[in-house]
Scaffold this motif. Structure first.
Motif, PDB file in Angstrom:
ATOM      1  N   GLU A 104       0.805  -1.218   0.000  1.00 30.55           N
ATOM      2  CA  GLU A 104       0.000   0.000   0.000  1.00 30.55           C
ATOM      3  C   GLU A 104       0.836   1.264   0.000  1.00 30.55           C
ATOM      4  N   GLN A 105       2.044   1.206   0.521  1.00 33.76           N
ATOM      5  CA  GLN A 105       2.895   2.393   0.612  1.00 33.76           C
ATOM      6  C   GLN A 105       3.982   2.324  -0.455  1.00 33.76           C
ATOM      7  N   PHE A 106       4.156   3.419  -1.210  1.00 34.51           N
ATOM      8  CA  PHE A 106       5.188   3.505  -2.247  1.00 34.51           C
ATOM      9  C   PHE A 106       6.033   4.748  -2.006  1.00 34.51           C
ATOM     10  N   VAL A 107       7.353   4.571  -2.097  1.00 35.71           N
ATOM     11  CA  VAL A 107       8.287   5.659  -1.858  1.00 35.71           C
ATOM     12  C   VAL A 107       9.374   5.600  -2.931  1.00 35.71           C
ATOM     13  N   THR A 108       9.772   6.766  -3.446  1.00 41.94           N
ATOM     14  CA  THR A 108      10.923   6.825  -4.341  1.00 41.94           C
ATOM     15  C   THR A 108      12.141   7.201  -3.510  1.00 41.94           C
ATOM     16  N   VAL A 109      13.188   6.383  -3.613  1.00 37.42           N
ATOM     17  CA  VAL A 109      14.416   6.567  -2.837  1.00 37.42           C
ATOM     18  C   VAL A 109      15.536   6.962  -3.790  1.00 37.42           C
ATOM     19  N   GLU A 110      16.315   7.963  -3.404  1.00 37.81           N
ATOM     20  CA  GLU A 110      17.491   8.405  -4.170  1.00 37.81           C
ATOM     21  C   GLU A 110      18.712   8.268  -3.266  1.00 37.81           C
ATOM     22  N   ARG A 111      19.753   7.638  -3.776  1.00 45.06           N
ATOM     23  CA  ARG A 111      20.995   7.484  -3.003  1.00 45.06           C
ATOM     24  C   ARG A 111      22.171   8.023  -3.814  1.00 45.06           C
ATOM     25  N   GLU A 112      23.164   8.548  -3.102  1.00 41.08           N
ATOM     26  CA  GLU A 112      24.303   9.228  -3.704  1.00 41.08           C
ATOM     27  C   GLU A 112      25.262   8.253  -4.399  1.00 41.08           C
ATOM     28  N   PRO A 113      26.003   8.752  -5.411  1.00 41.46           N
ATOM     29  CA  PRO A 113      26.996   7.924  -6.092  1.00 41.46           C
ATOM     30  C   PRO A 113      28.025   7.356  -5.113  1.00 41.46           C
ATOM     31  N   ASN A 114      28.337   6.084  -5.307  1.00 44.78           N
ATOM     32  CA  ASN A 114      29.363   5.383  -4.526  1.00 44.78           C
ATOM     33  C   ASN A 114      29.096   5.377  -3.027  1.00 44.78           C
ATOM     34  N   GLY A 115      27.861   5.594  -2.622  1.00 45.04           N
ATOM     35  CA  GLY A 115      27.497   5.579  -1.209  1.00 45.04           C
ATOM     36  C   GLY A 115      27.256   4.157  -0.726  1.00 45.04           C
ATOM     37  N   ALA A 116      26.986   4.035   0.557  1.00 39.21           N
ATOM     38  CA  ALA A 116      26.748   2.711   1.146  1.00 39.21           C
ATOM     39  C   ALA A 116      25.979   2.853   2.450  1.00 39.21           C
ATOM     40  N   LEU A 117      25.292   1.796   2.818  1.00 40.30           N
ATOM     41  CA  LEU A 117      24.679   1.652   4.140  1.00 40.30           C
ATOM     42  C   LEU A 117      25.145   0.326   4.713  1.00 40.30           C
ATOM     43  N   ASP A 118      25.650   0.368   5.931  1.00 40.43           N
ATOM     44  CA  ASP A 118      26.083  -0.858   6.604  1.00 40.43           C
ATOM     45  C   ASP A 118      24.877  -1.755   6.866  1.00 40.43           C
ATOM     46  N   GLU A 119      25.158  -2.963   7.328  1.00 42.32           N
ATOM     47  CA  GLU A 119      24.083  -3.937   7.558  1.00 42.32           C
ATOM     48  C   GLU A 119      23.007  -3.347   8.476  1.00 42.32           C
ATOM     49  N   HIS A 120      21.756  -3.562   8.054  1.00 45.02           N
ATOM     50  CA  HIS A 120      20.595  -3.079   8.792  1.00 45.02           C
ATOM     51  C   HIS A 120      19.381  -3.914   8.408  1.00 45.02           C
ATOM     52  N   THR A 121      18.264  -3.669   9.057  1.00 46.91           N
ATOM     53  CA  THR A 121      17.007  -4.346   8.738  1.00 46.91           C
ATOM     54  C   THR A 121      15.903  -3.302   8.633  1.00 46.91           C
ATOM     55  N   HIS A 122      14.761  -3.728   8.103  1.00 47.89           N
ATOM     56  CA  HIS A 122      13.568  -2.891   8.040  1.00 47.89           C
ATOM     57  C   HIS A 122      12.416  -3.665   8.681  1.00 47.89           C
ATOM     58  N   PRO A 123      11.491  -2.965   9.341  1.00 51.80           N
ATOM     59  CA  PRO A 123      10.359  -3.658   9.962  1.00 51.80           C
ATOM     60  C   PRO A 123       9.243  -3.982   8.964  1.00 51.80           C
ATOM     61  N   PHE A 124       9.495  -3.781   7.677  1.00 59.52           N
ATOM     62  CA  PHE A 124       8.500  -4.008   6.633  1.00 59.52           C
ATOM     63  C   PHE A 124       9.098  -4.832   5.500  1.00 59.52           C
ATOM     64  N   GLU A 125       8.253  -5.508   4.758  1.00 54.81           N
ATOM     65  CA  GLU A 125       8.663  -6.190   3.527  1.00 54.81           C
ATOM     66  C   GLU A 125       8.818  -5.130   2.445  1.00 54.81           C
ATOM     67  N   ALA A 126       9.816  -5.267   1.593  1.00 53.17           N
ATOM     68  CA  ALA A 126      10.067  -4.280   0.543  1.00 53.17           C
ATOM     69  C   ALA A 126      10.279  -4.967  -0.804  1.00 53.17           C
ATOM     70  N   GLU A 127       9.655  -4.424  -1.822  1.00 56.02           N
ATOM     71  CA  GLU A 127       9.870  -4.844  -3.212  1.00 56.02           C
ATOM     72  C   GLU A 127      10.169  -3.562  -3.965  1.00 56.02           C
ATOM     73  N   ALA A 128      11.282  -3.528  -4.712  1.00 62.43           N
ATOM     74  CA  ALA A 128      11.710  -2.289  -5.346  1.00 62.43           C
ATOM     75  C   ALA A 128      12.022  -2.474  -6.825  1.00 62.43           C
ATOM     76  N   LEU A 129      11.756  -1.418  -7.588  1.00 67.22           N
ATOM     77  CA  LEU A 129      12.082  -1.330  -9.007  1.00 67.22           C
ATOM     78  C   LEU A 129      13.139  -0.254  -9.163  1.00 67.22           C
ATOM     79  N   VAL A 130      14.314  -0.614  -9.666  1.00 69.67           N
ATOM     80  CA  VAL A 130      15.370   0.368  -9.889  1.00 69.67           C
ATOM     81  C   VAL A 130      15.007   1.185 -11.126  1.00 69.67           C
ATOM     82  N   ILE A 131      14.982   2.499 -10.948  1.00 68.56           N
ATOM     83  CA  ILE A 131      14.612   3.424 -12.020  1.00 68.56           C
ATOM     84  C   ILE A 131      15.854   3.898 -12.768  1.00 68.56           C
TER      85      ILE A 131
END
Length: 88
Positions: free
Chosen positions: A16-43
């Protein structure tokens, strides 16, 4: 897969919830979790998802799925990444 088809399919699957996410070139996020299931389409760009010792590279037009609570880390390509994510 195009954006409208992706959203239609996910709505049919209960997302039901849709969000567009933008991340910076050559960036990273260390190991983490989310409290929700996620399905994503890379634009645009690419994202490398590492989970359970397996790395998946996902590029524009491709999708990825993460279960709720699934530990993962993220790295972004030289152009960064933009993706549309459905959450439930």
């Amino acid at each position: 897969m195009d954006r409208n088809e992706f959203m239609r399919r996910l709505r049919d699957e209960g997302f039901e919830q849709f969000v567009t996410v933008e991340r910076e070139p050559n960036g990273a996020l260390d190991e983490h979790t989310h409290p929700f299931e996620a399905e994503a389409l890379v634009i645009a760009g690419e994202i490398l998802i590492e989970s359970g010792g397996v790395t998946q590279t996902v590029r524009a037009g491709e999708t990825f799925h993460l279960a709720a609570g699934q530990p993962h880390s993220e790295r972004y390509g030289p152009e960064g990444v933009s993706y549309l994510v459905g959450r439930k």
